[in-house]
Design a protein around this motif. Structure first.
Motif, PDB file in Angstrom:
ATOM      1  N   ALA A  74     -22.539  38.718  21.185  1.00  0.00           N
ATOM      2  CA  ALA A  74     -22.618  38.088  22.511  1.00  0.00           C
ATOM      3  C   ALA A  74     -23.052  39.158  23.495  1.00  0.00           C
ATOM      4  CB  ALA A  74     -21.271  37.503  22.920  1.00  0.00           C
ATOM      5  N   GLY A  75     -23.989  38.805  24.362  1.00  0.00           N
ATOM      6  CA  GLY A  75     -24.452  39.730  25.388  1.00  0.00           C
ATOM      7  C   GLY A  75     -24.190  39.145  26.756  1.00  0.00           C
ATOM      8  N   GLY A  76     -23.412  39.830  27.578  1.00  0.00           N
ATOM      9  CA  GLY A  76     -23.109  39.339  28.914  1.00  0.00           C
ATOM     10  C   GLY A  76     -24.303  39.442  29.839  1.00  0.00           C
ATOM     11  N   LEU A  77     -24.109  39.048  31.100  1.00  0.00           N
ATOM     12  CA  LEU A  77     -25.186  39.175  32.072  1.00  0.00           C
ATOM     13  C   LEU A  77     -25.569  40.640  32.223  1.00  0.00           C
ATOM     14  CD1 LEU A  77     -24.581  36.165  32.829  1.00  0.00           C
ATOM     15  CD2 LEU A  77     -25.152  36.830  35.175  1.00  0.00           C
ATOM     16  N   HIS A  78     -26.877  40.876  32.221  1.00  0.00           N
ATOM     17  CA  HIS A  78     -27.436  42.204  32.411  1.00  0.00           C
ATOM     18  C   HIS A  78     -28.271  42.217  33.687  1.00  0.00           C
ATOM     19  CE1 HIS A  78     -26.260  42.828  28.253  1.00  0.00           C
ATOM     20  NE2 HIS A  78     -26.801  44.042  28.226  1.00  0.00           N
ATOM     21  N   ASP A  79     -28.401  43.394  34.281  1.00  0.00           N
ATOM     22  CA  ASP A  79     -29.371  43.542  35.363  1.00  0.00           C
ATOM     23  C   ASP A  79     -30.435  44.576  34.992  1.00  0.00           C
ATOM     24  OD1 ASP A  79     -27.902  45.864  35.608  1.00  0.00           O
ATOM     25  OD2 ASP A  79     -27.147  45.433  37.614  1.00  0.00           O
ATOM     26  N   THR A  80     -30.599  44.794  33.693  1.00  0.00           N
ATOM     27  CA  THR A  80     -31.667  45.624  33.164  1.00  0.00           C
ATOM     28  C   THR A  80     -31.958  45.165  31.738  1.00  0.00           C
ATOM     29  OG1 THR A  80     -32.463  47.900  32.873  1.00  0.00           O
ATOM     30  CG2 THR A  80     -30.186  47.456  32.244  1.00  0.00           C
ATOM     31  N   GLY A  92     -30.008  32.471  11.594  1.00  0.00           N
ATOM     32  CA  GLY A  92     -28.894  32.254  12.498  1.00  0.00           C
ATOM     33  C   GLY A  92     -29.177  31.185  13.517  1.00  0.00           C
ATOM     34  N   VAL A  93     -28.277  31.094  14.465  1.00  0.00           N
ATOM     35  CA  VAL A  93     -28.398  30.136  15.566  1.00  0.00           C
ATOM     36  C   VAL A  93     -28.222  30.904  16.869  1.00  0.00           C
ATOM     37  CG1 VAL A  93     -27.574  27.980  16.575  1.00  0.00           C
ATOM     38  CG2 VAL A  93     -27.386  28.344  14.107  1.00  0.00           C
ATOM     39  N   GLN A  94     -29.115  30.666  17.831  1.00  0.00           N
ATOM     40  CA  GLN A  94     -29.014  31.271  19.147  1.00  0.00           C
ATOM     41  C   GLN A  94     -28.558  30.244  20.158  1.00  0.00           C
ATOM     42  OE1 GLN A  94     -32.330  33.626  20.557  1.00  0.00           O
ATOM     43  NE2 GLN A  94     -31.813  33.292  22.705  1.00  0.00           N
ATOM     44  N   VAL A  95     -27.604  30.663  20.997  1.00  0.00           N
ATOM     45  CA  VAL A  95     -27.093  29.821  22.075  1.00  0.00           C
ATOM     46  C   VAL A  95     -27.192  30.614  23.368  1.00  0.00           C
ATOM     47  CG1 VAL A  95     -25.132  28.492  22.938  1.00  0.00           C
ATOM     48  CG2 VAL A  95     -25.428  28.824  20.474  1.00  0.00           C
ATOM     49  N   ASN A  96     -27.853  30.048  24.367  1.00  0.00           N
ATOM     50  CA  ASN A  96     -27.839  30.623  25.710  1.00  0.00           C
ATOM     51  C   ASN A  96     -26.920  29.777  26.576  1.00  0.00           C
ATOM     52  OD1 ASN A  96     -29.765  32.348  24.706  1.00  0.00           O
ATOM     53  ND2 ASN A  96     -31.419  31.644  26.028  1.00  0.00           N
ATOM     54  N   LEU A  97     -25.903  30.423  27.125  1.00  0.00           N
ATOM     55  CA  LEU A  97     -24.917  29.725  27.938  1.00  0.00           C
ATOM     56  C   LEU A  97     -25.081  30.080  29.404  1.00  0.00           C
ATOM     57  CD1 LEU A  97     -22.770  30.927  25.273  1.00  0.00           C
ATOM     58  CD2 LEU A  97     -21.867  28.778  26.136  1.00  0.00           C
ATOM     59  N   THR A  98     -24.704  29.150  30.284  1.00  0.00           N
ATOM     60  CA  THR A  98     -24.549  29.505  31.682  1.00  0.00           C
ATOM     61  C   THR A  98     -23.382  30.479  31.778  1.00  0.00           C
ATOM     62  OG1 THR A  98     -22.964  27.751  32.169  1.00  0.00           O
ATOM     63  CG2 THR A  98     -25.320  27.196  32.353  1.00  0.00           C
ATOM     64  N   PRO A  99     -23.334  31.320  32.815  1.00  0.00           N
ATOM     65  CA  PRO A  99     -22.187  32.227  32.932  1.00  0.00           C
ATOM     66  C   PRO A  99     -20.847  31.498  32.931  1.00  0.00           C
ATOM     67  CG  PRO A  99     -23.921  32.883  34.441  1.00  0.00           C
ATOM     68  CD  PRO A  99     -24.344  31.560  33.861  1.00  0.00           C
ATOM     69  N   LEU A 100     -20.757  30.375  33.655  1.00  0.00           N
ATOM     70  CA  LEU A 100     -19.493  29.647  33.709  1.00  0.00           C
ATOM     71  C   LEU A 100     -19.166  28.994  32.372  1.00  0.00           C
ATOM     72  CD1 LEU A 100     -19.984  28.165  37.265  1.00  0.00           C
ATOM     73  CD2 LEU A 100     -18.304  29.893  36.613  1.00  0.00           C
ATOM     74  N   GLY A 101     -20.199  28.562  31.636  1.00  0.00           N
ATOM     75  CA  GLY A 101     -19.963  28.040  30.296  1.00  0.00           C
ATOM     76  C   GLY A 101     -19.438  29.119  29.374  1.00  0.00           C
ATOM     77  N   ALA A 102     -19.995  30.337  29.501  1.00  0.00           N
ATOM     78  CA  ALA A 102     -19.534  31.453  28.675  1.00  0.00           C
ATOM     79  C   ALA A 102     -18.107  31.853  29.031  1.00  0.00           C
ATOM     80  CB  ALA A 102     -20.472  32.643  28.854  1.00  0.00           C
ATOM     81  N   ARG A 103     -17.799  31.837  30.329  1.00  0.00           N
ATOM     82  CA  ARG A 103     -16.425  32.191  30.751  1.00  0.00           C
ATOM     83  C   ARG A 103     -15.426  31.216  30.149  1.00  0.00           C
ATOM     84  NH1 ARG A 103     -11.979  33.386  31.438  1.00  0.00           N
ATOM     85  NH2 ARG A 103     -10.970  34.426  33.219  1.00  0.00           N
ATOM     86  N   ARG A 104     -15.801  29.951  30.111  1.00  0.00           N
ATOM     87  CA  ARG A 104     -14.905  28.932  29.558  1.00  0.00           C
ATOM     88  C   ARG A 104     -14.794  29.059  28.039  1.00  0.00           C
ATOM     89  NH1 ARG A 104     -15.256  22.571  31.408  1.00  0.00           N
ATOM     90  NH2 ARG A 104     -13.521  21.783  30.105  1.00  0.00           N
ATOM     91  N   LEU A 105     -15.923  29.328  27.374  1.00  0.00           N
ATOM     92  CA  LEU A 105     -15.923  29.455  25.913  1.00  0.00           C
ATOM     93  C   LEU A 105     -15.159  30.689  25.460  1.00  0.00           C
ATOM     94  CD1 LEU A 105     -17.129  28.553  23.092  1.00  0.00           C
ATOM     95  CD2 LEU A 105     -18.951  30.188  23.572  1.00  0.00           C
ATOM     96  N   LEU A 106     -15.414  31.815  26.104  1.00  0.00           N
ATOM     97  CA  LEU A 106     -14.867  33.082  25.637  1.00  0.00           C
ATOM     98  C   LEU A 106     -13.433  33.309  26.093  1.00  0.00           C
ATOM     99  CD1 LEU A 106     -18.004  35.329  26.260  1.00  0.00           C
ATOM    100  CD2 LEU A 106     -17.267  34.293  24.107  1.00  0.00           C
ATOM    101  N   GLY A 107     -13.108  32.805  27.282  1.00  0.00           N
ATOM    102  CA  GLY A 107     -11.743  32.951  27.766  1.00  0.00           C
ATOM    103  C   GLY A 107     -11.382  34.353  28.215  1.00  0.00           C
ATOM    104  N   VAL A 108     -12.385  35.185  28.508  1.00  0.00           N
ATOM    105  CA  VAL A 108     -12.133  36.543  29.004  1.00  0.00           C
ATOM    106  C   VAL A 108     -12.939  36.749  30.274  1.00  0.00           C
ATOM    107  CG1 VAL A 108     -11.705  37.460  26.693  1.00  0.00           C
ATOM    108  CG2 VAL A 108     -14.024  37.565  27.658  1.00  0.00           C
ATOM    109  N   PRO A 109     -12.503  37.653  31.166  1.00  0.00           N
ATOM    110  CA  PRO A 109     -13.307  37.958  32.353  1.00  0.00           C
ATOM    111  C   PRO A 109     -14.692  38.447  31.941  1.00  0.00           C
ATOM    112  CG  PRO A 109     -11.099  38.877  32.565  1.00  0.00           C
ATOM    113  CD  PRO A 109     -11.231  38.404  31.152  1.00  0.00           C
ATOM    114  N   LEU A 110     -15.733  37.870  32.508  1.00  0.00           N
ATOM    115  CA  LEU A 110     -17.080  38.234  32.083  1.00  0.00           C
ATOM    116  C   LEU A 110     -17.478  39.639  32.510  1.00  0.00           C
ATOM    117  CD1 LEU A 110     -19.373  35.090  32.193  1.00  0.00           C
ATOM    118  CD2 LEU A 110     -17.995  36.034  30.342  1.00  0.00           C
ATOM    119  N   ARG A 111     -16.700  40.266  33.413  1.00  0.00           N
ATOM    120  CA  ARG A 111     -16.984  41.664  33.737  1.00  0.00           C
ATOM    121  C   ARG A 111     -16.837  42.548  32.498  1.00  0.00           C
ATOM    122  NH1 ARG A 111     -12.123  40.625  36.378  1.00  0.00           N
ATOM    123  NH2 ARG A 111     -10.283  41.579  35.406  1.00  0.00           N
ATOM    124  N   GLU A 112     -16.056  42.077  31.502  1.00  0.00           N
ATOM    125  CA  GLU A 112     -15.881  42.852  30.279  1.00  0.00           C
ATOM    126  C   GLU A 112     -17.152  42.878  29.434  1.00  0.00           C
ATOM    127  OE1 GLU A 112     -12.468  41.498  28.137  1.00  0.00           O
ATOM    128  OE2 GLU A 112     -11.113  41.687  29.864  1.00  0.00           O
TER     129      GLU A 112
END
Length: 268
Positions: A74-80, A92-112
């Motif tokens: 999983a790769g979080g939001l990048h600015d580079t 494999g299978v690739q999934v692109n999630l919205t940030p809020l969708g990822a926050r809900r799926l992963l259950g951890v602060p996305l700053r991590e």
């Protein structure tokens, strides 16, 4: 659903996510990739979270968060940008999630995950292991997409929804392609700028201004690909001038706008 070949050695099947997933998932595809020699790519940031449920040859990833060799990640939001290199056979299978969708799926602060790539097991534990085993046994790409759609829907459906006020702020940024004033968003919410930044770090990963830069970069890239001139693109996308746009592109893509998106060839 359609099959396509986009490059030598790569074939994929893509499908729209099911109705429940659509607010959370922007891209869903299964792929098969074969390379006899190492193949490298530079991947600019986008306004979402990418997840790869992969098996076979791992992908070498190098970015600001360090270097990893992973088949599933999983790769979080990048600015580079992130550089990738692959060789051998991978599926494999690739999934692109919205940030809020990822926050809900992963259950951890996305700053991590900001500017980081981590293994799926690091953020999804045993659920990732079980899902990967099921995907590997599925008979073909279409079946893998259907299986993962169901698995993601179940996990997200059981998770608490994100903060609706952060959701509103994120949608304001998306709707304006990153040009709305972050101070005005905070004021409309009745929050201080510091509180807005704190909530964005938790639910989105990047601070609002950094997220806005990524959205502007995406918009500018799309405009250039449509044939718009550099000067018009800079003006339409909210840059001060072309020099400002060039600086952002070098930071995010490691290239100038014209290096990333060459002008259309004129034939005749």
């Amino acid at each position: 659903m359609n099959d396509a070949a986009v490059a030598e050695g790569l074939t994929f099947t893509e499908s729209d996510p099911g109705a429940f997933l659509r607010p959370h998932v922007t891209h869903l595809s299964a792929y098969t990739e074969r390379h006899s020699d190492p193949t490298s790519q530079r991947r600019p940031p986008f306004a979402g979270v990418v997840m790869i449920f992969g098996f076979g040859a791992p992908l070498a990833l190098s970015g600001p968060g360090g270097s990893r060799l992973l088949a599933s990640f999983a790769g979080g939001l990048h600015d580079t940008y992130v550089d990738t290199t692959t060789a051998g056979i991978a599926e494999g299978v690739q999934v692109n999630l919205t940030p809020l969708g990822a926050r809900r799926l992963l259950g951890v602060p996305l700053r991590e995950l900001t500017n980081r790539v981590v293994s799926l097991e690091e953020v999804l534990g045993g659920w990732a292991t079980t899902t990967l085993e099921r995907l590997a046994e599925a008979p073909g790409r279409a079946a893998r997409i259907a299986l993962l759609d169901e698995a993601l829907s179940g996990r997200i459906g059981e998770a608490p929804p994100p903060d609706r006020r952060v959701g509103w702020a994120w949608q304001r940024l998306v709707a304006t392609r990153g040009t709305v004033s972050v101070a005005s968003i905070a004021a409309e919410l009745g929050w201080s700028s510091r509180h807005l930044v704190s909530r964005f770090h938790d639910q989105i990963g990047l601070a609002p201004k950094a997220a806005a830069r990524v959205l502007r970069f995406e918009h500018a890239t799309g405009r250039l690909r449509s044939g718009m001139s550099l000067a018009d693109t800079a003006a339409v996308c909210g840059y001060y001038d072309q020099a400002h746009m060039n600086r952002d592109f070098r930071t995010m893509a490691g290239a100038t706008p014209r290096e990333l998106v060459p002008p259309p060839r004129v034939i005749g």
